[in-house]
Enzyme design. Structure first.
Site, PDB file in Angstrom:
ATOM      1  CB  CYS A 288     -21.437  72.979 -24.802  1.00  0.00           C
ATOM      2  SG  CYS A 288     -20.755  71.875 -23.576  1.00  0.00           S
TER       3      CYS A 288
HETATM    4  C1  UDX Z   1     -19.672  67.086 -20.440  1.00  0.00           C
HETATM    5  C2  UDX Z   1     -21.018  66.885 -19.868  1.00  0.00           C
HETATM    6  O1  UDX Z   1     -21.065  66.760 -18.587  1.00  0.00           O
HETATM    7  C3  UDX Z   1     -22.121  67.296 -20.722  1.00  0.00           C
HETATM    8  O2  UDX Z   1     -23.357  67.212 -20.131  1.00  0.00           O
HETATM    9  C4  UDX Z   1     -21.837  68.706 -21.064  1.00  0.00           C
HETATM   10  O3  UDX Z   1     -22.874  69.242 -21.802  1.00  0.00           O
HETATM   11  C5  UDX Z   1     -20.568  68.757 -21.855  1.00  0.00           C
HETATM   12  O4  UDX Z   1     -19.540  68.332 -21.078  1.00  0.00           O
HETATM   13  P1  UDX Z   1     -17.829  65.767 -21.556  1.00  0.00           P
HETATM   14  O5  UDX Z   1     -16.996  65.929 -20.344  1.00  0.00           O
HETATM   15  O6  UDX Z   1     -17.472  66.521 -22.772  1.00  0.00           O
HETATM   16  O7  UDX Z   1     -19.361  66.070 -21.194  1.00  0.00           O
HETATM   17  O8  UDX Z   1     -18.048  64.246 -21.891  1.00  0.00           O
HETATM   18  P2  UDX Z   1     -17.043  63.183 -22.456  1.00  0.00           P
HETATM   19  O9  UDX Z   1     -15.733  63.826 -22.773  1.00  0.00           O
HETATM   20  O10 UDX Z   1     -17.794  62.462 -23.505  1.00  0.00           O
HETATM   21  O11 UDX Z   1     -16.829  62.240 -21.189  1.00  0.00           O
HETATM   22  C6  UDX Z   1     -17.831  61.536 -20.558  1.00  0.00           C
HETATM   23  C7  UDX Z   1     -17.228  60.306 -19.921  1.00  0.00           C
HETATM   24  O12 UDX Z   1     -18.229  59.639 -19.150  1.00  0.00           O
HETATM   25  C8  UDX Z   1     -16.685  59.260 -20.905  1.00  0.00           C
HETATM   26  O13 UDX Z   1     -15.346  58.988 -20.609  1.00  0.00           O
HETATM   27  C9  UDX Z   1     -17.571  58.027 -20.673  1.00  0.00           C
HETATM   28  O14 UDX Z   1     -16.891  56.801 -20.846  1.00  0.00           O
HETATM   29  C10 UDX Z   1     -18.003  58.244 -19.240  1.00  0.00           C
HETATM   30  N1  UDX Z   1     -19.225  57.502 -18.830  1.00  0.00           N
HETATM   31  C11 UDX Z   1     -20.312  57.531 -19.603  1.00  0.00           C
HETATM   32  C12 UDX Z   1     -19.232  56.808 -17.636  1.00  0.00           C
HETATM   33  O15 UDX Z   1     -18.245  56.735 -16.937  1.00  0.00           O
HETATM   34  N2  UDX Z   1     -20.378  56.188 -17.237  1.00  0.00           N
HETATM   35  C13 UDX Z   1     -21.490  56.172 -18.002  1.00  0.00           C
HETATM   36  O16 UDX Z   1     -22.497  55.591 -17.616  1.00  0.00           O
HETATM   37  C14 UDX Z   1     -21.457  56.863 -19.234  1.00  0.00           C
HETATM   38  C1  UDX Z   2     -18.697  76.453 -24.553  1.00  0.00           C
HETATM   39  C2  UDX Z   2     -18.985  77.573 -23.540  1.00  0.00           C
HETATM   40  O1  UDX Z   2     -18.194  78.711 -23.865  1.00  0.00           O
HETATM   41  C3  UDX Z   2     -18.701  77.105 -22.122  1.00  0.00           C
HETATM   42  O2  UDX Z   2     -19.038  78.109 -21.190  1.00  0.00           O
HETATM   43  C4  UDX Z   2     -19.537  75.850 -21.856  1.00  0.00           C
HETATM   44  O3  UDX Z   2     -19.339  75.362 -20.567  1.00  0.00           O
HETATM   45  C5  UDX Z   2     -19.210  74.782 -22.880  1.00  0.00           C
HETATM   46  O4  UDX Z   2     -19.453  75.308 -24.186  1.00  0.00           O
HETATM   47  P1  UDX Z   2     -16.567  75.401 -25.725  1.00  0.00           P
HETATM   48  O5  UDX Z   2     -17.455  74.322 -26.240  1.00  0.00           O
HETATM   49  O6  UDX Z   2     -15.209  75.056 -25.228  1.00  0.00           O
HETATM   50  O7  UDX Z   2     -17.305  76.188 -24.539  1.00  0.00           O
HETATM   51  O8  UDX Z   2     -16.427  76.418 -26.925  1.00  0.00           O
HETATM   52  P2  UDX Z   2     -16.374  77.999 -27.092  1.00  0.00           P
HETATM   53  O9  UDX Z   2     -15.029  78.515 -26.830  1.00  0.00           O
HETATM   54  O10 UDX Z   2     -17.517  78.631 -26.396  1.00  0.00           O
HETATM   55  O11 UDX Z   2     -16.632  78.095 -28.670  1.00  0.00           O
HETATM   56  C6  UDX Z   2     -17.770  77.490 -29.254  1.00  0.00           C
HETATM   57  C7  UDX Z   2     -17.802  77.730 -30.722  1.00  0.00           C
HETATM   58  O12 UDX Z   2     -18.137  79.076 -30.999  1.00  0.00           O
HETATM   59  C8  UDX Z   2     -16.487  77.464 -31.453  1.00  0.00           C
HETATM   60  O13 UDX Z   2     -16.768  76.792 -32.656  1.00  0.00           O
HETATM   61  C9  UDX Z   2     -15.920  78.844 -31.697  1.00  0.00           C
HETATM   62  O14 UDX Z   2     -15.094  78.896 -32.824  1.00  0.00           O
HETATM   63  C10 UDX Z   2     -17.201  79.645 -31.902  1.00  0.00           C
HETATM   64  N1  UDX Z   2     -17.080  81.081 -31.568  1.00  0.00           N
HETATM   65  C11 UDX Z   2     -16.778  81.477 -30.304  1.00  0.00           C
HETATM   66  C12 UDX Z   2     -17.342  82.033 -32.549  1.00  0.00           C
HETATM   67  O15 UDX Z   2     -17.635  81.706 -33.706  1.00  0.00           O
HETATM   68  N2  UDX Z   2     -17.255  83.358 -32.215  1.00  0.00           N
HETATM   69  C13 UDX Z   2     -16.954  83.777 -30.954  1.00  0.00           C
HETATM   70  O16 UDX Z   2     -16.924  85.003 -30.732  1.00  0.00           O
HETATM   71  C14 UDX Z   2     -16.702  82.810 -29.978  1.00  0.00           C
END
Ligand code: UDX
Ligand code: UDX
Length: 467
Positions: A288
């Protein structure tokens, strides 16, 4: 088959009472967000069906297992699957057709330009549109994937209407409900969020979604679709700003011989600043933060606004792995011809996700400087090997340290805190760079190794970058 009378009673119950009537909920996209959302609604007593185009994922979820490492979520998923309250299917159209709420949780990855790739969003919207066409009932379609402002109303809505021949706001409702969950605590963050944002194009849909979330006692922010989309970007880019700011301060501290930990902790005590997300390290990764910063920068430019802050966050982030390498070189000299151990390949400890992991630029930087790299991660090795197949991998942290001239710890896995004399004596030169500031310097030094931490200048003031 539900009789017409039963269906009428159900509708009356739905509208007339605050009582929790179990809803039929469809989640499209069985990824982190989709499965955390599905399990949350299952735990709240609803009937959930997870639709995914990937048959292997459907099979995994149907057997009560997760396609990724998140133990607390898997435990609850398994219970729901066993009780029949959560099912999975690759027939997304049928799953949506028989549901009252449909959550779109498909991925929105970065394109090389930084723009988000919304092909999955379009594809999933098409399936939901077809489902709407085949169904007589009013449904609420909820966009949960992270999309830039205006995507829900200018991309999703027209697809839903053209595929269904129905009118949004009249025949079906449309909401945008961003998620804020962190990997590693996905279920907890879903069940106990800091806020719930409900963007809707019509009041009826917003009211229904708000009612669905009623058991979760937290402030619900009702707004329009575009504001809901923007709230997600405002949140994630601010988190990225805090991290890059912490890294900037840390990089300065180390050159003054100051420990940034004390500095940032004290600064964070001001409630206007806040302590969280001020931890320096090798930069932010994950599915993200990097993607959202790039996407907001790109969409702002398309709208005629050239952001000055967002590119800087990314530049600082790109430089942090180099900072870690320089820190190591300040102690052992050039890494050229040396064997360097990299511990932790996931984008953070506790997960197996390697999307945008800082381990990639770290390893690439070490290789470019002529080092040979041996790597280890407790859970993410399978995913990382696909990204970097040619480096050497070890089967344990101890094996990884064997014969190494130095080590950089990239992800904060708790088990790395336990490394001690037994493992360090296997190293040719026991120098540990703490890339996440989570190790105990005193323990490392008493175990016979040299400790260097990002933003930790007390031990060796001013040496960074002078090797
Ligand atoms: C989510 C999101 O909703 C994204 O926008 C956000 O920024 C990060 O988190 P995430 O849950 O991490 O994404 O995605 P991922 O783990 O890649 O799973 C997405 C799933 O959707 C996959 O299993 C894929 O096969 C499925 N998919 C994709 C469908 O079922 N239909 C489609 O048309 C495309
Ligand atoms: C993030 C957001 O926190 C969450 O709210 C959103 O919905 C999805 O994206 P996540 O991707 O699980 O969640 O990671 P996060 O725990 O936020 O860490 C992101 C990155 O920042 C990691 O690489 C982590 O190591 C780094 N990080 C985090 C730092 O370097 N310093 C910090 O203080 C916190």
């Amino acid at each position: 088959m539900v009789s017409r009378k039963a269906s009428r009673v159900r509708k009356v119950l739905l509208w007339a009472q605050p009582v929790r009537v179990p809803m039929r909920i469809c989640v499209i996209g069985a990824g982190y967000v989709g499965l955390a959302t599905g399990v949350m609604f299952g735990k709240l007593g609803h009937q959930v069906v997870c639709g995914d185009i990937d048959p292997a994922r459907v099979k995994t979820v149907s057997s009560g297992k997760l396609p990724f490492y998140e133990p607390p979520l898997e435990k609850e998923l398994s219970k729901l699957v066993k009780s029949g309250r959560l099912t999975a299917t690759s027939d997304c159209v049928s799953a949506a057709r028989t549901s009252e709420f449909v959550f779109l949780c498909v991925q929105t990855p970065s394109l090389p330009s930084g723009r988000i790739d919304i092909r999955s969003v379009k594809n999933a919207s098409g399936s939901v549109g077809k489902a709407l066409k085949k169904s007589k009932d009013y449904k609420v379609i909820v966009m949960k994937s992270t999309v830039v402002p205006s995507t829900t109303d200018s991309v999703v809505l027209p697809i839903l209407e053209s595929h269904s021949g129905k009118k949004a706001g009249v025949d079906f409702g449309l909401c945008m409900n961003p998620e804020f969950l962190q990997e590693g605590s996905a279920l907890k963050d879903s069940m106990e969020p800091s806020r719930i944002v409900i963007g809707s194009m019509d009041k009826r849909a917003g009211d229904m979604l708000s009612k669905l979330y009623a058991p979760i006692k937290v402030e619900k922010i009702r707004t329009d679709l575009r504001s809901a989309e923007m709230i997600k970007y405002a949140s994630n880019t601010f988190l990225a700003t805090k991290i890059s700011y912490a890294n900037e301060i840390a990089n300065m501290c180390v050159r003054f011989g100051i420990d940034s930990d004390t500095v940032l902790r004290a600064a964070g005590m001001d409630p206007r600043i806040g302590r969280l997300f001020l931890k320096p390290g090798l930069g932010f990764g994950g599915s993200c933060l990097p993607k959202d910063v790039k996407a907001l920068k790109d969409i702002a430019r398309q709208k005629g606004y050239k952001s000055r802050l967002l590119p800087t966050l990314l530049t600082i982030n790109e430089m942090q792995p180099v900072e870690g390498i320089q820190l190591l070189e300040s102690e052992i000299g050039s890494v050229r011809g040396k064997r360097i151990a990299v511990l932790g390949l996931a984008f953070k400890g506790g997960v197996d996700d390697t999307r945008e992991t800082r381990a990639v630029p770290l390893v690439t930087g070490l290789l470019a400087r002529g080092a040979s790299v041996v790597a280890y991660d407790p859970m993410a090795m399978g995913n990382f090997i696909k990204l970097m197949p040619t480096i050497e991998y070890a089967s344990s942290a101890g094996e990884c340290l064997d014969g190494a001239d130095g080590c950089i710890v990239q992800a904060d896995w708790p088990q790395f805190r336990k490394l001690g004399r037994k493992e360090f004596t296997r190293m040719k030169r026991a120098v540990i760079v703490d890339g996440r500031r989570f190790l105990d310097p005193a323990h490392i030094e008493t175990s016979g190794a040299t400790y260097l931490g990002v933003g930790y200048g007390l031990a060796r003031p001013g040496k960074v970058g002078k090797s």
